[in-house]
Design a protein around this motif. Structure first.
Motif, PDB file in Angstrom:
ATOM      1  N   TYR A  40       0.875  -1.198   0.000  1.00  0.00           N
ATOM      2  CA  TYR A  40       0.000   0.000   0.000  1.00  0.00           C
ATOM      3  C   TYR A  40       0.895   1.226   0.000  1.00  0.00           C
ATOM      4  O   TYR A  40       1.961   1.233   0.621  1.00  0.00           O
ATOM      5  CB  TYR A  40      -0.893   0.015   1.251  1.00  0.00           C
ATOM      6  CG  TYR A  40      -1.515   1.382   1.485  1.00  0.00           C
ATOM      7  CD1 TYR A  40      -2.558   1.824   0.672  1.00  0.00           C
ATOM      8  CD2 TYR A  40      -1.018   2.241   2.466  1.00  0.00           C
ATOM      9  CE1 TYR A  40      -3.090   3.093   0.855  1.00  0.00           C
ATOM     10  CE2 TYR A  40      -1.550   3.506   2.651  1.00  0.00           C
ATOM     11  CZ  TYR A  40      -2.585   3.930   1.833  1.00  0.00           C
ATOM     12  OH  TYR A  40      -3.112   5.190   1.992  1.00  0.00           O
ATOM     13  N   ASP A  41       0.439   2.297  -0.697  1.00  0.00           N
ATOM     14  CA  ASP A  41       1.232   3.528  -0.694  1.00  0.00           C
ATOM     15  C   ASP A  41       0.340   4.718  -1.036  1.00  0.00           C
ATOM     16  O   ASP A  41      -0.679   4.572  -1.723  1.00  0.00           O
ATOM     17  CB  ASP A  41       2.372   3.421  -1.723  1.00  0.00           C
ATOM     18  CG  ASP A  41       3.516   4.382  -1.419  1.00  0.00           C
ATOM     19  OD1 ASP A  41       3.501   5.002  -0.333  1.00  0.00           O
ATOM     20  OD2 ASP A  41       4.420   4.499  -2.262  1.00  0.00           O
ATOM     21  N   VAL A  42       0.718   5.871  -0.541  1.00  0.00           N
ATOM     22  CA  VAL A  42       0.028   7.117  -0.883  1.00  0.00           C
ATOM     23  C   VAL A  42       1.090   8.193  -1.067  1.00  0.00           C
ATOM     24  O   VAL A  42       2.101   8.197  -0.348  1.00  0.00           O
ATOM     25  CB  VAL A  42      -1.017   7.489   0.217  1.00  0.00           C
ATOM     26  CG1 VAL A  42      -0.369   7.685   1.579  1.00  0.00           C
ATOM     27  CG2 VAL A  42      -1.834   8.708  -0.164  1.00  0.00           C
ATOM     28  N   HIS A  43       0.909   9.025  -2.098  1.00  0.00           N
ATOM     29  CA  HIS A  43       1.833  10.150  -2.323  1.00  0.00           C
ATOM     30  C   HIS A  43       1.027  11.408  -2.625  1.00  0.00           C
ATOM     31  O   HIS A  43       0.031  11.344  -3.362  1.00  0.00           O
ATOM     32  CB  HIS A  43       2.748   9.869  -3.529  1.00  0.00           C
ATOM     33  CG  HIS A  43       3.923   8.992  -3.185  1.00  0.00           C
ATOM     34  ND1 HIS A  43       5.150   9.482  -2.834  1.00  0.00           N
ATOM     35  CD2 HIS A  43       4.031   7.642  -3.133  1.00  0.00           C
ATOM     36  CE1 HIS A  43       5.982   8.477  -2.592  1.00  0.00           C
ATOM     37  NE2 HIS A  43       5.320   7.340  -2.757  1.00  0.00           N
ATOM     38  N   PRO A  44       1.449  12.555  -2.083  1.00  0.00           N
ATOM     39  CA  PRO A  44       0.745  13.804  -2.403  1.00  0.00           C
ATOM     40  C   PRO A  44       1.019  14.243  -3.842  1.00  0.00           C
ATOM     41  O   PRO A  44       2.092  13.964  -4.381  1.00  0.00           O
ATOM     42  CB  PRO A  44       1.341  14.818  -1.408  1.00  0.00           C
ATOM     43  CG  PRO A  44       2.559  14.193  -0.838  1.00  0.00           C
ATOM     44  CD  PRO A  44       2.541  12.730  -1.127  1.00  0.00           C
ATOM     45  N   SER A  81       5.295   1.349  -8.833  1.00  0.00           N
ATOM     46  CA  SER A  81       6.486   0.522  -8.600  1.00  0.00           C
ATOM     47  C   SER A  81       6.646   0.263  -7.107  1.00  0.00           C
ATOM     48  O   SER A  81       7.056  -0.830  -6.699  1.00  0.00           O
ATOM     49  CB  SER A  81       7.747   1.212  -9.139  1.00  0.00           C
ATOM     50  OG  SER A  81       7.690   1.258 -10.541  1.00  0.00           O
ATOM     51  N   HIS A  82       6.313   1.265  -6.285  1.00  0.00           N
ATOM     52  CA  HIS A  82       6.452   1.098  -4.826  1.00  0.00           C
ATOM     53  C   HIS A  82       5.520   0.000  -4.305  1.00  0.00           C
ATOM     54  O   HIS A  82       5.941  -0.894  -3.575  1.00  0.00           O
ATOM     55  CB  HIS A  82       6.146   2.411  -4.091  1.00  0.00           C
ATOM     56  CG  HIS A  82       7.158   3.482  -4.340  1.00  0.00           C
ATOM     57  ND1 HIS A  82       7.098   4.739  -3.791  1.00  0.00           N
ATOM     58  CD2 HIS A  82       8.276   3.474  -5.116  1.00  0.00           C
ATOM     59  CE1 HIS A  82       8.130   5.453  -4.194  1.00  0.00           C
ATOM     60  NE2 HIS A  82       8.850   4.707  -5.016  1.00  0.00           N
ATOM     61  N   VAL A  83       4.230   0.057  -4.682  1.00  0.00           N
ATOM     62  CA  VAL A  83       3.288  -0.949  -4.146  1.00  0.00           C
ATOM     63  C   VAL A  83       3.594  -2.340  -4.700  1.00  0.00           C
ATOM     64  O   VAL A  83       3.478  -3.336  -3.993  1.00  0.00           O
ATOM     65  CB  VAL A  83       1.801  -0.597  -4.398  1.00  0.00           C
ATOM     66  CG1 VAL A  83       1.371   0.562  -3.534  1.00  0.00           C
ATOM     67  CG2 VAL A  83       1.491  -0.367  -5.858  1.00  0.00           C
TER      68      VAL A  83
HETATM   69 MG    MG Z   1       6.102   5.444  -1.924  1.00  0.00          MG
END
Ligand code: MG
Length: 382
Positions: free
Chosen positions: A234-238, A268-270
């Motif tokens: 899981y990831d979140v970015h502004p 790519s992160h998740v």
């Molecule tokens: Mg990230």
């Protein structure tokens, strides 16, 4: 330090199995040639001094295989073999500049690192070291109509890898005629025929050579996955102006991009975190910390590639990767195929599925303040 080259001989036609070239057959998701190279890479990582690894490919006809091998293993030297096994061995030995060379049959996918280590322990500048198995069945020889029982205790079956002082092997093989090349079953045969010193170590039943259909069936049965694991990321970015928007390694024109220490490629992160989690490996934040300046602005797709490599190194096969991205803006549907292709290329497997959802005006995703993503990976092991 004494240097060593590990050469995988995979230039043959494998005609006894029929159909597709033997080295390209998929065994539990990996082409046969790749099994030995993976094992050599594993050994190389464990050693004080890394191995020089050479893959010997056919002179003609399997260009896609060569291309794939170069892409998957940029550090492996690809060398063109000859019409016979011995010519391929000579090509590899000439290409190497190591003190020693280990020659391994590409059709023996179940090589153990223990055998490699015990062979290496016996190295000496004047002798060859080979793994052997004692003959366990009673053995007879037929000459015309005459049958003779042979003393089983004196008979051994030869396996690979076989270790040689490299220059001595080059000198020996270079002295052969074309007909001698074709007759030679392995390089140890010539070594002992010339009266040179040979040492043996215990081989293993598992290190068998895939020659006929029953060997192939046995290999398929042993490698059938018995163990499945899943992992979630899981990831979140502004979202912010004047930032690139990179999704799954694809740069997308947009007035708003994702904010982060790296290129903030949320997909790519998740994907990487889902794979690493499935294999019980540390997450990307631990492996490549944001506090470390060397990862500033880095291309996250490279971290995904490395994560997939780490997962494979633990013996897992990536079965599927399901990714969901919630984003309000920009419209992404026209980029779907390109992003999926890019992630599949990074994983070296056509396993990615991707779903786009809008934020339905609910903050922060629906008000274009952020993007959020989830991924679920499934991996399988023997
Ligand atoms: Mg990230």
């Amino acid at each position: 330090m004494t240097s060593l080259t590990f050469a995988v001989l995979a230039a043959g036609s494998g005609s006894r199995l029929g159909g597709q070239a033997k080295q390209l057959r998929l065994l539990s998701g990996r082409p046969l040639w790749q099994w030995s190279i993976d094992k050599a890479c594993q050994w190389s990582h464990l050693r004080d001094e890394p191995l020089n690894i050479i893959l010997v490919v056919p002179p003609v006809g399997l260009e896609s295989y060569t291309k794939e091998a170069k892409k998957l293993f940029p550090d492996v030297t690809i060398c063109t073999g000859g019409a016979s096994r011995t010519e391929s061995a000579l090509a590899a030995a000439k290409r190497s500049d190591s003190d020693f060379i280990m020659l391994h049959d590409g059709a023996r996918p179940f090589l153990s690192l223990d055998i490699c280590a015990s062979i290496w322990q016996q190295r000496h500048s004047h002798r060859a070291v080979i793994p052997v198995l004692p003959a366990t069945d009673a053995v007879k020889r037929q000459q015309g109509s005459q049958w003779t029982a042979l003393p089983r205790d004196e008979l051994f079956l030869t396996q690979t890898p076989q270790l040689f002082p490299r220059q001595a092997l080059v000198d020996l093989l270079s002295s052969l005629s074309q007909s001698e090349f074709e007759m030679m079953k392995d390089e140890a045969e010539l070594w002992i025929a010339r009266g040179k010193e040979l040492v043996t170590v215990a081989g293993s039943e598992e290190n068998y050579k895939i020659t006929g259909p029953s060997d192939w069936e046995r290999a398929v049965t042993t490698t059938r996955p018995k163990n499945y694991r899943s992992g979630m990321g899981y990831d979140v970015h502004p979202l912010a102006p004047h930032r690139p928007l990179v999704l799954g390694g694809v740069q997308i024109p947009s007035p708003l991009g994702l904010l982060g220490h790296s290129d903030a490629d949320i997909l790519s992160h998740v994907a990487a975190d889902a794979l690493l989690s499935a294999a019980s490996l540390p997450d990307i934040g631990t492996l490549w910390p944001a506090s470390d300046e060397q990862w500033k602005g880095c291309r996250s797709l490279e971290l995904l590639k490395e994560s997939a490599r780490l997962v494979r190194h633990k013996g897992w096969i990536i079965q599927s990767l399901s990714v969901v991205l919630t984003a309000q803006t920009p419209r992404l549907s026209s980029w779907h195929q390109e992003i999926v292709q890019s992630i599949n290329d990074a994983l070296n497997a056509p396993v990615c599925s991707l779903t786009f959802k809008s934020g339905e005006t609910i903050p922060p995703v629906g008000t274009a303040q952020a993007m959020a993503a989830w991924a679920v990976a499934l991996i399988a092991g023997a």
